[in-house]
Design a protein around this motif. Structure first.
Motif, mmCIF file in Angstrom:
data_model
loop_
_atom_site.group_PDB
_atom_site.id
_atom_site.type_symbol
_atom_site.label_atom_id
_atom_site.label_comp_id
_atom_site.label_asym_id
_atom_site.label_seq_id
_atom_site.Cartn_x
_atom_site.Cartn_y
_atom_site.Cartn_z
ATOM 1 N N GLN A 1 -5.264 -4.912 -32.660
ATOM 2 C CA GLN A 1 -5.407 -4.786 -31.362
ATOM 3 C C GLN A 1 -6.975 -4.524 -30.897
ATOM 4 O O GLN A 1 -7.477 -5.151 -30.109
ATOM 5 N N LEU A 2 -7.700 -4.159 -31.838
ATOM 6 C CA LEU A 2 -9.181 -4.027 -31.570
ATOM 7 C C LEU A 2 -9.698 -5.435 -32.003
ATOM 8 O O LEU A 2 -10.784 -5.689 -31.129
ATOM 9 N N LYS A 3 -9.324 -6.053 -32.798
ATOM 10 C CA LYS A 3 -9.860 -7.422 -33.069
ATOM 11 C C LYS A 3 -9.382 -8.387 -31.605
ATOM 12 O O LYS A 3 -10.401 -9.216 -31.210
ATOM 13 N N GLU A 4 -8.408 -8.119 -31.104
ATOM 14 C CA GLU A 4 -8.079 -8.469 -29.757
ATOM 15 C C GLU A 4 -8.955 -8.256 -28.513
ATOM 16 O O GLU A 4 -9.250 -9.047 -27.819
ATOM 17 N N VAL A 5 -9.187 -6.994 -28.725
ATOM 18 C CA VAL A 5 -10.442 -6.480 -27.729
ATOM 19 C C VAL A 5 -11.750 -7.446 -27.964
ATOM 20 O O VAL A 5 -12.340 -7.797 -26.783
ATOM 21 N N LYS A 6 -12.009 -7.448 -29.071
ATOM 22 C CA LYS A 6 -13.386 -8.360 -29.062
ATOM 23 C C LYS A 6 -13.223 -9.657 -28.808
ATOM 24 O O LYS A 6 -14.059 -10.110 -28.206
ATOM 25 N N GLU B 1 -4.054 -11.929 -18.339
ATOM 26 C CA GLU B 1 -4.729 -12.200 -19.638
ATOM 27 C C GLU B 1 -4.901 -11.030 -20.601
ATOM 28 O O GLU B 1 -4.573 -10.786 -21.658
ATOM 29 N N VAL B 2 -5.496 -9.893 -19.723
ATOM 30 C CA VAL B 2 -5.747 -8.719 -20.622
ATOM 31 C C VAL B 2 -4.434 -7.760 -20.688
ATOM 32 O O VAL B 2 -4.336 -7.301 -21.938
ATOM 33 N N LEU B 3 -3.416 -7.819 -19.880
ATOM 34 C CA LEU B 3 -2.434 -6.924 -20.012
ATOM 35 C C LEU B 3 -1.398 -7.882 -20.937
ATOM 36 O O LEU B 3 -0.806 -6.854 -21.711
ATOM 37 N N ASN B 4 -1.650 -9.147 -20.925
ATOM 38 C CA ASN B 4 -0.547 -9.675 -21.879
ATOM 39 C C ASN B 4 -1.017 -9.730 -23.292
ATOM 40 O O ASN B 4 -0.303 -9.201 -24.114
ATOM 41 N N ALA B 5 -2.250 -9.551 -23.576
ATOM 42 C CA ALA B 5 -2.863 -9.253 -25.019
ATOM 43 C C ALA B 5 -2.626 -7.723 -25.259
ATOM 44 O O ALA B 5 -2.638 -7.358 -26.442
ATOM 45 N N LEU B 6 -2.959 -6.947 -24.183
ATOM 46 C CA LEU B 6 -3.436 -5.378 -24.896
ATOM 47 C C LEU B 6 -2.287 -4.524 -24.211
ATOM 48 O O LEU B 6 -1.820 -3.390 -24.965
ATOM 49 N N TYR C 1 -0.127 0.293 -27.053
ATOM 50 C CA TYR C 1 -0.314 -0.448 -25.784
ATOM 51 C C TYR C 1 -1.159 0.126 -24.923
ATOM 52 O O TYR C 1 -1.041 -0.101 -23.668
ATOM 53 N N SER C 2 -2.089 1.179 -25.002
ATOM 54 C CA SER C 2 -2.735 1.885 -24.122
ATOM 55 C C SER C 2 -3.971 2.244 -24.596
ATOM 56 O O SER C 2 -5.020 2.118 -23.839
ATOM 57 N N VAL C 3 -3.883 2.840 -25.815
ATOM 58 C CA VAL C 3 -5.304 3.392 -26.317
ATOM 59 C C VAL C 3 -6.386 1.979 -26.479
ATOM 60 O O VAL C 3 -7.437 2.162 -25.972
ATOM 61 N N PRO C 4 -6.029 1.031 -27.210
ATOM 62 C CA PRO C 4 -6.892 -0.150 -27.071
ATOM 63 C C PRO C 4 -7.183 -0.728 -25.618
ATOM 64 O O PRO C 4 -8.363 -1.146 -25.442
ATOM 65 N N THR C 5 -6.259 -0.710 -24.762
ATOM 66 C CA THR C 5 -6.825 -0.871 -23.331
ATOM 67 C C THR C 5 -7.763 -0.143 -23.047
ATOM 68 O O THR C 5 -8.596 -0.938 -22.267
ATOM 69 N N ALA C 6 -7.509 1.140 -23.109
ATOM 70 C CA ALA C 6 -8.739 1.864 -22.748
ATOM 71 C C ALA C 6 -9.991 1.756 -23.112
ATOM 72 O O ALA C 6 -10.982 1.703 -22.423
ATOM 73 N N ILE C 7 -9.876 1.244 -24.498
ATOM 74 C CA ILE C 7 -11.367 0.802 -25.118
ATOM 75 C C ILE C 7 -11.669 -0.082 -24.416
ATOM 76 O O ILE C 7 -13.025 -0.450 -24.145
ATOM 77 N N PHE C 8 -10.963 -1.186 -24.250
ATOM 78 C CA PHE C 8 -11.453 -2.423 -23.544
ATOM 79 C C PHE C 8 -11.754 -2.414 -22.379
ATOM 80 O O PHE C 8 -13.088 -2.725 -21.894
ATOM 81 N N GLU D 1 -12.537 2.498 -11.524
ATOM 82 C CA GLU D 1 -11.643 1.835 -10.511
ATOM 83 C C GLU D 1 -10.887 0.404 -11.473
ATOM 84 O O GLU D 1 -9.820 0.169 -11.073
ATOM 85 N N TYR D 2 -11.295 -0.028 -12.438
ATOM 86 C CA TYR D 2 -10.888 -1.074 -13.441
ATOM 87 C C TYR D 2 -9.882 -0.729 -13.941
ATOM 88 O O TYR D 2 -8.687 -1.274 -13.929
ATOM 89 N N ALA D 3 -9.645 0.643 -14.525
ATOM 90 C CA ALA D 3 -8.676 1.166 -15.186
ATOM 91 C C ALA D 3 -7.341 1.482 -14.283
ATOM 92 O O ALA D 3 -6.169 1.023 -14.809
ATOM 93 N N ILE D 4 -7.627 1.947 -13.136
ATOM 94 C CA ILE D 4 -6.459 1.941 -12.231
ATOM 95 C C ILE D 4 -6.000 0.837 -11.435
ATOM 96 O O ILE D 4 -4.938 0.533 -11.497
ATOM 97 N N SER D 5 -6.886 -0.173 -11.302
ATOM 98 C CA SER D 5 -6.466 -1.552 -10.709
ATOM 99 C C SER D 5 -5.756 -2.217 -11.744
ATOM 100 O O SER D 5 -4.861 -3.143 -11.152
ATOM 101 N N LEU D 6 -5.497 -2.152 -13.073
ATOM 102 C CA LEU D 6 -4.666 -2.777 -13.852
ATOM 103 C C LEU D 6 -3.199 -2.247 -14.104
ATOM 104 O O LEU D 6 -2.477 -2.971 -14.382
ATOM 105 N N GLY D 7 -2.903 -1.021 -13.366
ATOM 106 C CA GLY D 7 -1.689 -0.469 -13.029
ATOM 107 C C GLY D 7 -1.085 0.220 -14.344
ATOM 108 O O GLY D 7 -1.930 0.476 -15.452
ATOM 109 N N GLY D 8 0.136 0.281 -14.495
ATOM 110 C CA GLY D 8 0.819 0.877 -15.664
ATOM 111 C C GLY D 8 0.463 2.391 -15.733
ATOM 112 O O GLY D 8 0.500 3.204 -14.427
ATOM 113 N N ASP D 9 0.370 2.856 -16.782
ATOM 114 C CA ASP D 9 0.086 4.419 -17.100
ATOM 115 C C ASP D 9 -1.401 4.638 -16.705
ATOM 116 O O ASP D 9 -2.361 4.856 -17.722
#
Length: 345
Positions: A229-234, A247-252, A260-267, A290-298
């Motif tokens: 997942q971290l390599k996907e972040v990169k 694209e972000v949500l489908n990947a992370l 499916y949340s900690v690597p997302t937060a790092i991204f 703002e970006y974290a909230i705009s992506l929705g989910g948890d």
């Protein structure tokens, strides 16, 4: 932008986590439309503007459990699992309507039943003996990353002790280690010379080593691990083309599982260090929030983890003062951050 001092970084991480939790909670579980995002932007602008009296934005179980971790570190300069488990249970009993999940409430019930004689057993019994792989251990662990700023060799040990009270699955535990390690790296970095490549080049080997240790011989994991997942972040950050949210949500991902949340937060944290299309702010903290909230989910947990990272890198000076004032118990969390800093040094 000046290099923040260590105390500012401690406050930035603790308060960043609180702000992300409080501001993200109303949007939890939603898929935000363009109209929703415009309303979110106006709301954050209003909260950052001239202060006005309004009901405080409530924190959730994320901040309630984080507070218990901080208090444990201050008192013991360690993670005393019995004391921490007792604190978790008392916090829940006093205020059960903070958004606690059913699984962790069941753990608390069993801990009370066995009178805290078996601290890890109830978590090990969860989900037919597989344990929880949710993000509940990761959401509360940033203070350990701060506490270990000058003793990183203690980080994994302390995180595992804090996690095992509620999470026994390797994904739940390793997700907590990942969040704490990311905070630990941020505390030591100068934001003026911060680059995501360098950050990930430190973080990825740590997770590779950790995950190699937790592998079960002869059994191949069915899903991705944190290293992948971290390599996907990169890969996402290095993309020459603008990234869509899909694209972000489908990947992370952006759900309540740690993978499916900690690597997302790092991204989100890394992406928000530069401009983001549609977010009209030069402040990395505001962009992160703002970006974290705009992506929705948890949203409350992901925003809390991401904002804790930005706060650990930049310090508390980037957190808008009036926005912080609208968050419940902000004064208490300032004092806790100060005491955690004193205990750590």
């Amino acid at each position: 932008m000046q290099q923040p001092n260590l105390l500012s970084k401690f406050r930035g991480s603790v308060l960043g986590g609180l702000v992300g939790d409080c501001c993200g909670e109303p949007y939890e579980g939603q898929v935000l439309t363009d109209g929703d995002k415009a309303i979110l932007r106006r709301s954050l602008n209003q909260l950052e503007g001239p202060y006005f009296k309004a009901p405080a934005k409530k924190y959730t179980d994320d901040s309630a459990m984080t507070r218990s971790v901080i208090r444990c570190l201050i008192e013991h300069k360690d993670i005393n699992t019995k004391e921490l488990a007792t604190s978790f249970v008392k916090e829940h009993a006093a205020e059960p309507n903070r958004g606690y999940g059913g699984a962790v409430v069941e753990v608390f019930r069993k801990l009370l039943k066995n009178k805290f004689t078996d601290i890890v057993g109830p978590a090990q019994e969860q989900f037919l003996g597989r344990g929880s792989y949710g993000n509940g251990a990761a959401m509360r662990v940033s203070p350990i990353g701060l506490f270990c700023y000058n003793k990183p060799e203690k980080l994994v040990e302390l995180v595992k002790k804090s996690a095992e009270i509620t999470h026994s699955h390797s994904l739940g535990i390793n997700g907590a280690v990942l969040q704490a390690a990311a905070v630990n790296i941020c505390v030591q970095k100068d934001p003026k010379t911060f680059f995501h490549d360098e950050f990930l080049s430190e973080l990825i080997p740590k997770m590779q080593e950790l995950e190699k240790e937790s592998e079960v011989p002869g059994i191949k994991a069915s899903g991705p691990n944190f290293t992948q997942q971290l390599k996907e972040v990169k890969t996402l950050l290095d993309s020459p083309n603008p990234l869509s949210e899909d694209e972000v949500l489908n990947a992370l991902g952006h759900d309540v599982t740690a993978i499916y949340s900690v690597p997302t937060a790092i991204f989100i944290f890394l992406r928000a260090q530069g401009p983001i299309e549609g977010i009209q702010s030069e402040n990395p903290f505001r962009r992160t929030l703002e970006y974290a909230i705009s992506l929705g989910g948890d949203t409350d947990t992901i925003a809390s983890m991401a904002c804790s990272l930005t706060g650990a890198l930049h310090g508390d000076s980037l957190i808008p003062e009036n926005l912080l004032k609208h968050c419940e118990a902000h004064g208490e969390f300032i004092e806790l951050a100060n005491k955690l800093y004193e205990s750590s040094i």
